[in-house]
Design an enzyme around this catalytic site. Structure first.
Site, mmCIF file in Angstrom:
data_model
loop_
_atom_site.group_PDB
_atom_site.id
_atom_site.type_symbol
_atom_site.label_atom_id
_atom_site.label_comp_id
_atom_site.label_asym_id
_atom_site.label_seq_id
_atom_site.Cartn_x
_atom_site.Cartn_y
_atom_site.Cartn_z
ATOM 1 N N ILE A 179 0.897 -1.321 0.026
ATOM 2 C CA ILE A 179 0.035 0.251 -0.302
ATOM 3 C C ILE A 179 1.546 1.325 -0.072
ATOM 4 O O ILE A 179 0.273 2.071 -0.596
ATOM 5 C CB ILE A 179 -1.264 0.084 1.211
ATOM 6 C CG1 ILE A 179 -0.274 0.476 2.392
ATOM 7 C CG2 ILE A 179 -2.238 -1.299 1.122
ATOM 8 C CD1 ILE A 179 -1.283 0.221 3.532
ATOM 9 N N GLU A 180 2.234 1.393 0.388
ATOM 10 C CA GLU A 180 2.990 1.624 0.590
ATOM 11 C C GLU A 180 3.772 2.583 -1.106
ATOM 12 O O GLU A 180 2.993 3.808 -0.841
ATOM 13 C CB GLU A 180 4.255 1.613 1.082
ATOM 14 C CG GLU A 180 4.184 1.797 2.560
ATOM 15 C CD GLU A 180 3.920 0.124 3.283
ATOM 16 O OE1 GLU A 180 3.868 -0.106 4.463
ATOM 17 O OE2 GLU A 180 3.593 -0.240 2.225
ATOM 18 N N LYS A 219 -7.362 -0.640 2.774
ATOM 19 C CA LYS A 219 -7.299 -2.163 2.495
ATOM 20 C C LYS A 219 -8.166 -3.283 4.093
ATOM 21 O O LYS A 219 -7.500 -3.426 4.351
ATOM 22 C CB LYS A 219 -6.061 -2.242 2.577
ATOM 23 C CG LYS A 219 -5.360 -3.918 1.801
ATOM 24 C CD LYS A 219 -4.672 -3.864 1.350
ATOM 25 C CE LYS A 219 -4.272 -5.889 0.869
ATOM 26 N NZ LYS A 219 -3.222 -5.998 0.895
#
Length: 117
Positions: free
Chosen positions: A72-73, A98
């Site tokens: 997700i980064e 998420k």
């Protein structure tokens, strides 16, 4: 600086490190605070002077849905680059969630702030 606020934009994406996550899209949610001088739009009442949040949502949705990331980064960083490069905002605070990542949680996520270079 003024801000345009977008909350819980939902997009289905291929995101994750596990094999099953790489096979099927899952939802991600995006909150975006877009720093933008809203005074010209307020004075003119003309969309050409505004930061068109419909177009931002459309572009971000298309981008997220058409990419693949493990982390997700990485996805969050890529989204901020798209917004800063393609729209007239000076800063973005992005929170990316998420919701299906960890059992027994409503959601997990990341929040980043980036500025136009």
């Amino acid at each position: 600086m003024d801000k345009i606020l977008i909350r819980k934009l939902q997009v289905d994406a291929i995101i994750g490190i596990h094999d099953y996550e790489k096979q099927q899209k899952q939802p991600v949610w995006l909150d975006m605070d877009l720093s933008f001088d809203c005074l010209p739009a307020a004075q003119s009442d003309d969309i050409r002077d505004a930061l068109d949040y419909f177009k931002v949502c459309e572009r971000v949705s298309h981008f997220v849905a058409s990419t693949r990331y493990e982390l997700i980064e990485a996805l969050a960083e890529a989204v901020t680059e798209v917004v800063l490069n393609e729209f007239a905002c000076e800063q973005i605070e992005l929170t990316l969630y998420k919701p299906n990542a960890v059992a027994n949680t409503e959601t997990v996520g990341i929040q980043i702030n980036r500025w136009k270079q």
